[in-house]
Design an enzyme around this catalytic site. Structure first.
Site, PDB file in Angstrom:
ATOM      1  N   TYR A  47       0.850  -1.197   0.000  1.00 40.28           N
ATOM      2  CA  TYR A  47       0.000   0.000   0.000  1.00 40.28           C
ATOM      3  C   TYR A  47       0.887   1.249   0.000  1.00 40.28           C
ATOM      4  O   TYR A  47       0.761   2.117  -0.872  1.00 40.28           O
ATOM      5  CB  TYR A  47      -0.929  -0.029   1.224  1.00 40.28           C
ATOM      6  CG  TYR A  47      -1.616   1.290   1.515  1.00 40.28           C
ATOM      7  CD1 TYR A  47      -2.726   1.691   0.781  1.00 40.28           C
ATOM      8  CD2 TYR A  47      -1.144   2.141   2.512  1.00 40.28           C
ATOM      9  CE1 TYR A  47      -3.357   2.907   1.044  1.00 40.28           C
ATOM     10  CE2 TYR A  47      -1.769   3.352   2.784  1.00 40.28           C
ATOM     11  CZ  TYR A  47      -2.878   3.736   2.048  1.00 40.28           C
ATOM     12  OH  TYR A  47      -3.483   4.933   2.307  1.00 40.28           O
TER      13      TYR A  47
ATOM     14  N   LYS B  21       1.510   4.102  -2.810  1.00 41.47           N
ATOM     15  CA  LYS B  21       1.070   5.482  -2.521  1.00 41.47           C
ATOM     16  C   LYS B  21       2.227   6.450  -2.825  1.00 41.47           C
ATOM     17  O   LYS B  21       2.000   7.578  -3.254  1.00 41.47           O
ATOM     18  CB  LYS B  21       0.626   5.644  -1.058  1.00 41.47           C
ATOM     19  CG  LYS B  21      -0.678   4.976  -0.684  1.00 41.47           C
ATOM     20  CD  LYS B  21      -1.910   5.497  -1.407  1.00 41.47           C
ATOM     21  CE  LYS B  21      -2.468   6.801  -0.907  1.00 41.47           C
ATOM     22  NZ  LYS B  21      -3.735   7.172  -1.612  1.00 41.47           N
TER      23      LYS B  21
HETATM   24  N1  LIG Z   1      -8.332   5.870   6.002  1.00 40.46           N
HETATM   25  C1  LIG Z   1      -7.173   6.385   6.384  1.00 40.46           C
HETATM   26  O1  LIG Z   1      -6.799   6.376   7.567  1.00 40.46           O
HETATM   27  C2  LIG Z   1      -6.296   7.031   5.365  1.00 40.46           C
HETATM   28  C3  LIG Z   1      -6.623   7.029   4.014  1.00 40.46           C
HETATM   29  N2  LIG Z   1      -5.802   7.663   3.111  1.00 40.46           N
HETATM   30  C4  LIG Z   1      -6.167   7.698   1.704  1.00 40.46           C
HETATM   31  O2  LIG Z   1      -7.445   8.305   1.595  1.00 40.46           O
HETATM   32  C5  LIG Z   1      -8.132   7.799   0.444  1.00 40.46           C
HETATM   33  C6  LIG Z   1      -9.539   7.382   0.846  1.00 40.46           C
HETATM   34  O3  LIG Z   1      -9.444   6.380   1.829  1.00 40.46           O
HETATM   35  P1  LIG Z   1     -10.749   5.774   2.518  1.00 40.46           P
HETATM   36  O4  LIG Z   1     -11.885   6.666   2.296  1.00 40.46           O
HETATM   37  O5  LIG Z   1     -10.333   5.381   3.872  1.00 40.46           O
HETATM   38  O6  LIG Z   1     -10.908   4.429   1.661  1.00 40.46           O
HETATM   39  P2  LIG Z   1     -12.237   3.714   1.127  1.00 40.46           P
HETATM   40  O7  LIG Z   1     -11.827   2.304   0.803  1.00 40.46           O
HETATM   41  O8  LIG Z   1     -13.360   3.912   2.059  1.00 40.46           O
HETATM   42  O9  LIG Z   1     -12.562   4.522  -0.220  1.00 40.46           O
HETATM   43  C7  LIG Z   1     -11.913   4.280  -1.432  1.00 40.46           C
HETATM   44  C8  LIG Z   1     -12.966   4.125  -2.529  1.00 40.46           C
HETATM   45  O10 LIG Z   1     -12.280   3.910  -3.776  1.00 40.46           O
HETATM   46  C9  LIG Z   1     -12.934   2.806  -4.427  1.00 40.46           C
HETATM   47  N3  LIG Z   1     -12.038   2.158  -5.381  1.00 40.46           N
HETATM   48  C10 LIG Z   1     -11.065   1.249  -5.127  1.00 40.46           C
HETATM   49  N4  LIG Z   1     -10.508   0.835  -6.259  1.00 40.46           N
HETATM   50  C11 LIG Z   1     -11.119   1.503  -7.276  1.00 40.46           C
HETATM   51  C12 LIG Z   1     -10.983   1.488  -8.692  1.00 40.46           C
HETATM   52  N5  LIG Z   1     -10.124   0.693  -9.299  1.00 40.46           N
HETATM   53  N6  LIG Z   1     -11.777   2.294  -9.423  1.00 40.46           N
HETATM   54  C13 LIG Z   1     -12.696   3.105  -8.812  1.00 40.46           C
HETATM   55  N7  LIG Z   1     -12.867   3.150  -7.485  1.00 40.46           N
HETATM   56  C14 LIG Z   1     -12.097   2.354  -6.721  1.00 40.46           C
HETATM   57  C15 LIG Z   1     -13.289   1.901  -3.271  1.00 40.46           C
HETATM   58  O11 LIG Z   1     -14.218   0.886  -3.640  1.00 40.46           O
HETATM   59  P3  LIG Z   1     -14.133  -0.514  -2.837  1.00 40.46           P
HETATM   60  O12 LIG Z   1     -14.464  -0.206  -1.410  1.00 40.46           O
HETATM   61  O13 LIG Z   1     -15.140  -1.369  -3.519  1.00 40.46           O
HETATM   62  O14 LIG Z   1     -12.719  -1.003  -2.982  1.00 40.46           O
HETATM   63  C16 LIG Z   1     -13.870   2.907  -2.297  1.00 40.46           C
HETATM   64  O15 LIG Z   1     -15.202   3.222  -2.601  1.00 40.46           O
HETATM   65  C17 LIG Z   1      -7.270   6.683  -0.112  1.00 40.46           C
HETATM   66  O16 LIG Z   1      -6.524   7.177  -1.196  1.00 40.46           O
HETATM   67  C18 LIG Z   1      -6.328   6.336   1.033  1.00 40.46           C
HETATM   68  O17 LIG Z   1      -5.088   5.871   0.549  1.00 40.46           O
HETATM   69  C19 LIG Z   1      -4.691   8.323   3.511  1.00 40.46           C
HETATM   70  C20 LIG Z   1      -4.335   8.359   4.820  1.00 40.46           C
HETATM   71  C21 LIG Z   1      -5.095   7.710   5.848  1.00 40.46           C
HETATM   72  C1  LIG Z   2      -5.300  -4.337  16.232  1.00 39.24           C
HETATM   73  C2  LIG Z   2      -4.793  -3.041  16.783  1.00 39.24           C
HETATM   74  C3  LIG Z   2      -3.349  -3.131  17.208  1.00 39.24           C
HETATM   75  C4  LIG Z   2      -4.935  -1.884  15.856  1.00 39.24           C
HETATM   76  C5  LIG Z   2      -6.362  -1.559  15.446  1.00 39.24           C
HETATM   77  C6  LIG Z   2      -6.449  -0.221  14.778  1.00 39.24           C
HETATM   78  C7  LIG Z   2      -5.860  -0.207  13.366  1.00 39.24           C
HETATM   79  C8  LIG Z   2      -6.790  -0.948  12.445  1.00 39.24           C
HETATM   80  C9  LIG Z   2      -5.632   1.243  12.917  1.00 39.24           C
HETATM   81  C10 LIG Z   2      -4.653   1.989  13.847  1.00 39.24           C
HETATM   82  C11 LIG Z   2      -3.862   2.952  12.998  1.00 39.24           C
HETATM   83  C12 LIG Z   2      -4.589   2.948  11.681  1.00 39.24           C
HETATM   84  C13 LIG Z   2      -3.947   3.489  10.446  1.00 39.24           C
HETATM   85  C14 LIG Z   2      -4.347   3.025   9.186  1.00 39.24           C
HETATM   86  C15 LIG Z   2      -5.339   1.908   9.066  1.00 39.24           C
HETATM   87  C16 LIG Z   2      -6.024   1.496  10.371  1.00 39.24           C
HETATM   88  C17 LIG Z   2      -5.043   1.486  11.523  1.00 39.24           C
HETATM   89  C18 LIG Z   2      -3.892   0.527  11.247  1.00 39.24           C
HETATM   90  C19 LIG Z   2      -3.686   3.497   7.923  1.00 39.24           C
HETATM   91  C20 LIG Z   2      -2.694   2.407   7.513  1.00 39.24           C
HETATM   92  C21 LIG Z   2      -4.681   3.717   6.786  1.00 39.24           C
HETATM   93  C22 LIG Z   2      -4.039   4.167   5.515  1.00 39.24           C
HETATM   94  C23 LIG Z   2      -2.952   5.159   5.659  1.00 39.24           C
HETATM   95  O1  LIG Z   2      -2.628   5.825   4.708  1.00 39.24           O
HETATM   96  C24 LIG Z   2      -2.205   5.273   6.925  1.00 39.24           C
HETATM   97  C25 LIG Z   2      -3.021   4.868   8.131  1.00 39.24           C
HETATM   98  C26 LIG Z   2      -2.166   4.903   9.396  1.00 39.24           C
HETATM   99  C27 LIG Z   2      -2.972   4.592  10.616  1.00 39.24           C
END
Ligand SMILES: NC(=O)C1=CN([C@@H]2O[C@H](COP(=O)(O)OP(=O)(O)OC[C@H]3O[C@@H](n4cnc5c(N)ncnc54)[C@H](OP(=O)(O)O)[C@@H]3O)[C@@H](O)[C@H]2O)C=CC1
Ligand SMILES: CC(C)CCC[C@@H](C)[C@H]1CC[C@H]2C3=C(CC[C@]12C)[C@@]1(C)CCC(=O)C[C@@H]1CC3
Length: 345
Positions: free
Chosen positions: A144, A148
């Site tokens: 991942y 990214k």
């Molecule tokens: N959540 C976090 O803590 C963090 C997230 N990010 C970034 O933020 C962004 C959003 O994350 P988040 O909202 O958590 O993720 P989600 O999985 O909730 O949202 C991503 C969306 O993109 C869709 N998707 C995946 N692959 C494709 C594709 N090939 N074509 C079109 N759509 C697609 C997914 O569909 P489906 O669910 O069916 O795969 C989903 O609806 C991502 O880029 C992630 O890397 C960055 C830092 C932290």
């Molecule tokens: C089982 C436990 C030790 C941890 C449970 C919580 C975790 C699922 C989350 C804690 C920090 C989170 C995190 C992300 C995903 C969910 C956690 C691991 C990311 C990897 C999501 C995508 C990113 O870009 C970075 C995030 C960092 C923190």
């Protein structure tokens, strides 16, 4: 000769708009008077003012209609970080992002805002108040993160002020909030299976957790400040709650808020990391025979046992960013939004 219609500045597209962050972004954009075109592999809701286009972003022909007459694109689609599918990450985050850029240029889009991640500089060791000029991780902790990094480079390098195609990247960290499909659900699932009793390490490591509305706010500020003469062009921005918290205090607040016990017993970081690595290798070797997904992956252990918090001074200076929801309020609103995940529900 046909004249090209200049896209309206209040018409935008959200790629990944059905996801957790994407949907919050769409809702705020509508509130601010934008009309929104959502492109996603799935459609998870319907809203007035939103046109849905369902498809894979790797398919330019499917993507182009969603970008018609659009001046601003947010790209926040990605496979879930928990997936271990290298091919999928490379296809969607790298090749797919190349296609997104080509499609934006072909469609006459002027601004592209990428949702990157602060993890692009994280190698599994402490980061304290990290700034955007830290080098990209040389040894990314998983596929991942690896993809990214490439995705962010592609988008930032595509910025071309002369041709009027402006790009920027937002690097959020640890997004949480209502409807989050990973952080709280994984935490609760681990607690329900009796595995949230232990604190990895001494429990003093500080981490950024960012309420989803602050992340949305950062994206919209970036889009609205992105102009040919602004310093934002081609640069990444950390967006956090600007309130680093002990990882285990955050987990405990969420768990206790939902009626579960907070973790209490300490385990040495290196022991848990070593075990997680061993389990991950076992899972890889045994994959042809049967599949199991360990809860404590090396990536999660590294995130749970090290400091990783980031400065958002650059966003404050160039975007006028300031978090709009405090960590305390964000946690309270998140806990309230998960009645079905409460102990005993
Ligand atoms: N959540 C976090 O803590 C963090 C997230 N990010 C970034 O933020 C962004 C959003 O994350 P988040 O909202 O958590 O993720 P989600 O999985 O909730 O949202 C991503 C969306 O993109 C869709 N998707 C995946 N692959 C494709 C594709 N090939 N074509 C079109 N759509 C697609 C997914 O569909 P489906 O669910 O069916 O795969 C989903 O609806 C991502 O880029 C992630 O890397 C960055 C830092 C932290
Ligand atoms: C089982 C436990 C030790 C941890 C449970 C919580 C975790 C699922 C989350 C804690 C920090 C989170 C995190 C992300 C995903 C969910 C956690 C691991 C990311 C990897 C999501 C995508 C990113 O870009 C970075 C995030 C960092 C923190």
């Amino acid at each position: 000769m046909a004249t090209r219609v200049r896209p309206s500045s209040k018409r935008c597209a959200v790629i990944g708009g059905s996801g957790f962050l994407g949907r919050h972004l769409v809702e705020k954009l509508l509130e601010r008077g934008y009309s929104v075109s959502v492109f996603d592999i799935r459609q998870s809701y319907e809203l007035p003012g939103v046109t849905f286009h369902q498809g894979d972003l790797c398919d330019k022909q499917a993507l182009l209609p969603a970008l018609k007459d659009v001046s601003l694109v947010f790209h926040c689609a990605s496979p879930a970080p928990a997936s271990d599918d290298r091919g999928l990450f490379e296809r969607v985050n790298i090749q797919g992002t190349r296609i997104v850029i080509q499609a934006c240029i072909e469609a006459g889009v002027q601004k592209l805002v990428l949702t990157s991640s602060a993890s692009v500089v994280f190698e599994g060791t402490d980061i304290k108040n990290g700034r955007e000029d830290l080098p990209y991780a040389r040894k990314p902790i998983d596929y991942y993160t690896e993809t990214k990094i490439e995705q962010e480079k592609l988008v930032l390098e595509a910025c071309n002020t002369e041709r009027g195609f402006l790009t920027t990247a937002i690097r959020p960290h640890g997004i949480f909030g209502p409807r989050d499909p990973q952080l709280v659900p994984i935490l609760v699932d681990t607690a329900r299976r009796g595995k949230m009793k232990f604190i990895i390490g001494d429990g003093t490591n500080l981490v950024d957790f960012t309420f989803v509305e602050n992340v949305v706010h950062g994206h919209i500020l970036a889009a609205e400040h992105l102009r040919q003469d602004s310093p934002i062009c081609g640069r990444p921005y950390h967006i956090t709650n600007d309130e680093p918290i002990r990882f285990w205090d955050f987990m405990s607040e969420v768990l206790v808020g939902l009626g579960y016990a907070a973790p209490r017993y300490h385990l040495p970081y290196s022991l848990v990391y070593g075990l997680a690595l061993l389990l991950w290798l076992l899972a890889l070797i045994l994959r042809p025979l049967f599949s199991f997904k360990p809860t404590f992956t090396p990536m999660r252990v590294a995130l749970a046992g090290t400091h990783h918090y980031y400065s958002c001074d650059r966003a404050k200076q160039d975007l006028g960013y300031k978090p709009i929801v405090s960590l305390k309020d964000g946690i309270a609103r998140t806990v309230e939004s998960y009645p079905h995940l409460r102990q005993g529900a």
